[in-house]
Scaffold this active site. Structure first.
Site, PDB file in Angstrom:
ATOM      1  N   ASP A   1       0.826  -1.200   0.000  1.00 33.14           N
ATOM      2  CA  ASP A   1       0.000   0.000   0.000  1.00 33.14           C
ATOM      3  C   ASP A   1       0.869   1.261   0.000  1.00 33.14           C
ATOM      4  O   ASP A   1       1.763   1.401   0.847  1.00 33.14           O
ATOM      5  CB  ASP A   1      -0.859  -0.055   1.277  1.00 33.14           C
ATOM      6  CG  ASP A   1      -1.978   0.969   1.268  1.00 33.14           C
ATOM      7  OD1 ASP A   1      -3.000   0.703   0.616  1.00 33.14           O
ATOM      8  OD2 ASP A   1      -1.821   2.022   1.915  1.00 33.14           O
TER       9      ASP A   1
ATOM     10  N   GLU B   1       1.472  -0.525  -5.056  1.00 34.00           N
ATOM     11  CA  GLU B   1       0.303   0.329  -5.274  1.00 34.00           C
ATOM     12  C   GLU B   1       0.762   1.778  -5.168  1.00 34.00           C
ATOM     13  O   GLU B   1       0.610   2.417  -4.144  1.00 34.00           O
ATOM     14  CB  GLU B   1      -0.805   0.032  -4.245  1.00 34.00           C
ATOM     15  CG  GLU B   1      -2.087   0.804  -4.547  1.00 34.00           C
ATOM     16  CD  GLU B   1      -2.541   1.740  -3.432  1.00 34.00           C
ATOM     17  OE1 GLU B   1      -3.696   2.185  -3.500  1.00 34.00           O
ATOM     18  OE2 GLU B   1      -1.774   2.044  -2.502  1.00 34.00           O
TER      19      GLU B   1
END
Lengths: 670, 670
Positions: free
Chosen positions: B393, B422
């Site tokens: 993330d 990401e």
């Protein structure tokens, strides 16, 4: 700290590692072959250095360019600025010739990051009381890093931020004096240094801006039929200087071999008394460190060099690492040659050319160390005689490793030397020689004639990585090359090619009298060699022969000397010239060059059609100078002396080649 | 040999220096940041390595690619061949995942050089008696370097060359057996080795070809209203595998914080009983190494991972280095956070998004070494539980240096791990994460909708240096991103975007049920967040809801599995489709992908206009396969099952989006 961890961390980067150095510096330009080769600049010049610089998250960065003389203990710093898409740019200014180092340092600027946040919140009318306290702490940090005098001033700002009066505090926070004081005491505790120290070779000015003139001294006797001498050549120096040339290039001046000597027009056998090609170096009188007796003594030569210097002219010597079969090395160093089973050495070739009078040196010699030392010592010998500029013959047929070593080690002691590579060869080899240390390179200009080809070639030279290390030298002719384009003998064509060479490239040259006298006969149809080439015989030149273009050459060299824009090659922009609306003219070619500070702007318009007057609408790129399309400005044609008022970007130009095939406009944007 | 000279020579190059190594090897590709970063490939894959290789003069060169497992003692060699302009190319074939090294070796091939000269002279009917003697000597050299058996054969050839019979000798000299024997015993005494050993990371196959499906396990309870468990999710695995997905990605499965917990639709305050965002990691039950109690136990999780594997599915975990204010680290490691004067930590942001329930980690912590070790240990912990794929993330808001170290050191022991970044951020940061070790990257595909934008983006990804290290993963949606294009809710648009993702990129994924059910309502006009987002609440999905596109997804995933051409991203060629003669159609987009050996060729044609049937003339690039413009061939639409005979390069195609907005043709060139 865990040792295995430390090792593992240290493997990742080479410098003293601190994981808090969050800023990334990469994709630095110039950086040639990962830093293996130096970029190039000239005395008093500059280099624009760029890099991708960014950090995780949204923090603000400060970046500095660092430069020093190689080996110096202190770096000098200059600012870098963002140019978009995480690219940063800064300018290195360099001094005297020598070797320099540069790198980049960057850090998260917590004070600037904080200030940006404060401005946003203030504009959004949010509570900033906590922010002001944080700011005061950042200023406290600055106090600790400052001199006493600065610290006193910073403390006042910290107090103001802690005052509790929102309006006053914010005003103090945004005060430009505070920003200046904090910039003087940056928090570099987590600063990142680019992992490489890159190098830059700074050369003497003539490496970047030079006008070459090539002569065979033996043809410059004061009376017909005799072999010319250096003393006689001396008398021509004021004339050559008067034409505006500042480099005088002499083909090899060494003893010429007798074995396999070439005759007139490259005949395989010389008639008695024929002088032979001066590239067939060496006989019993000596080799590469001797002077051909008929030219004079070594002392005559050094006096000639001194006399040339006093005329503003540097003498450039041709260094050709090859031997006549009579060269002393053949007997003294037989291992430097590749012998065949029949006891001979295959003569030199540079396909398709054959040099039956020349033996090549074998760079796979088992005695390569002594060979390298001897070859390098030839340069050192002539440097001792006052020569600083060398034109090297066919360097692409000698080992690249030799050049890399020899040029670097010569320049270490003689940073003002200049080397021109005569490598008419494939692009990759040409580029490698430039990276390996050559200051200048002969180029493909000699065969680029159309507007498309010239523009494409200049685009490649000035916008690719080549711009950082390969300085082209544009020659419209050489004693070996009379290009097809010139074989018509059309005087205007000679002027066109000279204007192109002299205005497209800051370094250019010509094979002297043959060019200005528009010599144009090839030895045979389809050949590029001159008929009755000076390579194989002593010529008599009537320098005042009608139809010569000496006046044009003199004028254009004068314009080059007066205009900084023409003293560099890379900053060039081709302009659009339309024959009719929407249709580019195929023969009218225009280009803008400009000095680093934009104080000198030259627009050259050349008509590549030597026999028809052509006119068209030219679009001057005002946007390059931050001006509107409607901006009015003045142009003065430095060739005709005429001045024009131009109104906005589109203007009509016309070039009548029967008068002069070009305009060289000095542009005054006002 | 003079010591100063030796030092000086050694300075020029790093390897053991021999001035007779005349061959130059440079401009090697792939070579990332001068060799600092490895290029990437996958198990059983290959890498095309290119370099500029040349030598002074006109000698012939032989060049070899060298590869080995990092640290192995022996290199394996494969041939390189010229591709023009002094560029050479060779193919590295790699085996199991791990770290490999490669470099290039090249030498002057005196035998081949000699042979070329001999052929020329023979053709020109020149005397070759001396050449034959030289050839015999070269063969003698080969004898000395050969095994006894080979030596015997070579000696016969040497004798033949010395026979004195011109015809026989020349015939022997040109014999292909002689060439083979000499190639087996090359004279490498002056061979040059490229000065760098470059590295290559080979990853497991799913790094290069994967179909991701994202679910929130808590929404998959067997009865409405309850919090789902891993056990319940297990029952859905056959359905997910049946749709053709092979990576099941779960958002964070850790305990969720209570402090600042978010409510439905990102409300700043959660109502009692609301589950909160699973990205607000950590509470008194534990942090990144704990499992959220309502999902089950750690054992339940490992059983779920095993069950997934038995369905051909790898479970990918979301690793988000951030904390709820309740995370144990906040008290145990306060120095890992940046505290403000009021005793709070500024919540996390990824502008313009705000995460009020999340504290960011301070990567400038003075305790960064322990922080790094702990963060890395989280990956190791989940690897021990059987997880090999991680979706990280917002990695661009954490220090790049950390990723570089962590991924490299994890992969040293676990070469089969895969990391997906990401990083919806700026291009340079995205690329750097890929270079730093990420196997795959979220991409800008999510917002590229027009033919022009899609083609330009694929061009950048597959033809720039990115192709060597950045593998895009194409997602048409994520729980955070419902792109504008999908907000119409048009079912055909959902199919179009899925076909594009799945055929343009070998790695693609979707945020599961929301996509196949064509969920399309944003939380507010102009926003990309879903209304009633699953991030903040437990959803109930009616997987069989009318209008879903499960059948289409299943079909397309099947086609991907069956066709190697779609299992790679870089080999793609867009084709021309004309709406009318000479005019490119703006909505019909076509592209050819092909397997490495050209045995599988897929032509995808997508109609980007979801509501109108469009037809046009498509030009299939037969020249890519060395075929003439008139070549007849067959195409079979793998979506409709229809086959067509095409005759030559131009063929008419029509796509009716009401039936199916694409053709995926398998091309049989016959």
């Amino acid at each position: 700290m865990n040792n295995a961890f430390r090792r593992s961390v240290l493997q990742t980067v080479k410098q003293e590692f601190d994981g808090r150095q969050r800023v990334v510096i990469e994709n630095v330009s110039p950086e040639l072959d990962g830093g293996k080769y130096p970029a190039k600049s000239v005395e008093g010049g500059f280099v624009v250095v760029e890099a991708d610089i960014f950090v995780d998250g949204a923090d603000t960065i400060t970046a500095k360019l660092c430069v020093r003389h190689t080996g110096a203990s202190r770096w000098q710093h200059s600012a870098m600025a963002t140019t978009g898409n995480d690219r940063w740019s800064g300018t290195l200014c360099v001094g005297s010739p020598g070797s320099y180092e540069y790198t980049i340092e960057a850090w998260v600027d917590h004070f600037e990051t904080w200030k940006k946040g404060l401005i946003k919140k203030t504009e959004a009318n949010q509570d900033v009381s906590l922010d002001l306290l944080i700011g005061a702490l950042l200023i406290d940090g600055g106090v600790a890093r400052s001199t006493a005098a600065t610290a006193v001033k910073l403390k006042l700002f910290a107090d103001a931020l802690r005052s509790g009066e929102r309006e006053e505090s914010v005003e103090a926070a945004l005060d430009s004096e505070l920003a200046d004081l904090m910039a003087q005491a940056p928090d570099k505790s987590c600063a990142a240094l680019y992992e490489k120290v890159l190098s830059l070779t700074v050369e003497q000015k003539k490496a970047g801006f030079s006008s070459w003139y090539e002569i065979f001294p033996r043809s410059w006797a004061s009376e017909p039929g005799r072999h010319g001498t250096f003393k006689e050549c001396s008398r021509m120096l004021p004339m050559i200087a008067g034409m505006g040339f500042d480099v005088l290039y002499l083909p090899p001046i060494h003893p010429i071999g007798y074995a396999k000597r070439k005759g007139k027009n490259n005949a395989l056998v010389a008639a008695p008394g024929e002088p032979g090609s001066c590239w067939a170096i060496g006989n019993s009188d000596g080799g590469h460190k001797a002077v051909h007796q008929e030219l004079g003594t070594l002392k005559d030569f050094t006096e000639f060099v001194t006399e040339a210097e006093s005329n503003g002219i540097s003498v450039a010597l041709d260094i050709a690492f090859q031997c006549s079969p009579d060269h002393p090395w053949v007997k003294e160093h037989p291992t430097w040659f590749r012998w065949r089973p029949d006891g001979t050495v295959q003569f030199a070739e540079n396909p398709p050319k054959k040099y039956e009078d020349i033996l090549p040196i074998d760079f796979e010699s088992s005695d390569w160390q002594n060979l390298w030392i001897e070859l390098k010592s030839i340069f050192l010998f002539w440097i001792e005689q006052g020569v600083k500029i060398f034109r090297v013959d066919n360097p692409h047929t000698k080992a690249f490793g030799f050049w890399e070593w020899a040029i670097a080690s010569i320049k270490e002691e003689h940073p003002d030397t200049v080397f021109l590579a005569e490598a008419f060869t494939r692009p990759k080899l040409m580029a490698r020689l430039a990276k390996a240390g050559y200051s200048q390179s002969y180029s493909y200009f000699t065969w680029r004639n159309t507007k498309h080809d010239l523009q494409a070639y200049l685009h490649e030279l000035t916008t690719s990585e080549l711009r950082h290390f390969m300085r082209p030298n544009f020659w419209p002719n050489t004693p070996d090359i009379l290009p097809d384009e010139l074989q018509s003998g059309n005087r205007t064509t000679f002027t066109i090619r000279m204007v192109l060479a002299a205005t497209l490239s800051s370094n250019y040259g010509m094979y002297g009298p043959a060019y200005e006298l528009c010599e144009h006969l090839p030895v045979a149809a389809g050949k590029e060699d001159y008929l009755d080439s000076e390579k194989y015989e002593i010529k008599q030149w009537d320098l005042d022969r009608p139809g010569n273009i000496r006046a044009e050459i003199t004028r254009i060299n004068r314009i080059r000397k007066d205009n900084a824009a023409l003293q560099q090659t890379n900053e060039i922009s081709f302009v659009r010239i339309e024959a009719s609306e929407g249709h580019e003219d195929d023969y009218l070619m225009g280009y803008v060059k400009r000095s680093a500070d934009n104080s000198n702007i030259i627009l050259t318009v050349v008509n590549l059609d030597h026999s028809n007057t052509r006119g068209g609408w030219l679009r001057f790129p005002l946007e390059l100078f931050g001006l509107s399309h409607q901006h009015p400005f003045k142009v003065e044609d430095l060739l005709s002396g005429m001045s024009y008022d131009w109104n906005g970007e589109w203007n009509y130009v016309e070039v009548n080649p029967w008068v002069m095939p070009a305009h060289i406009f000095r542009v005054t944007l006002g």
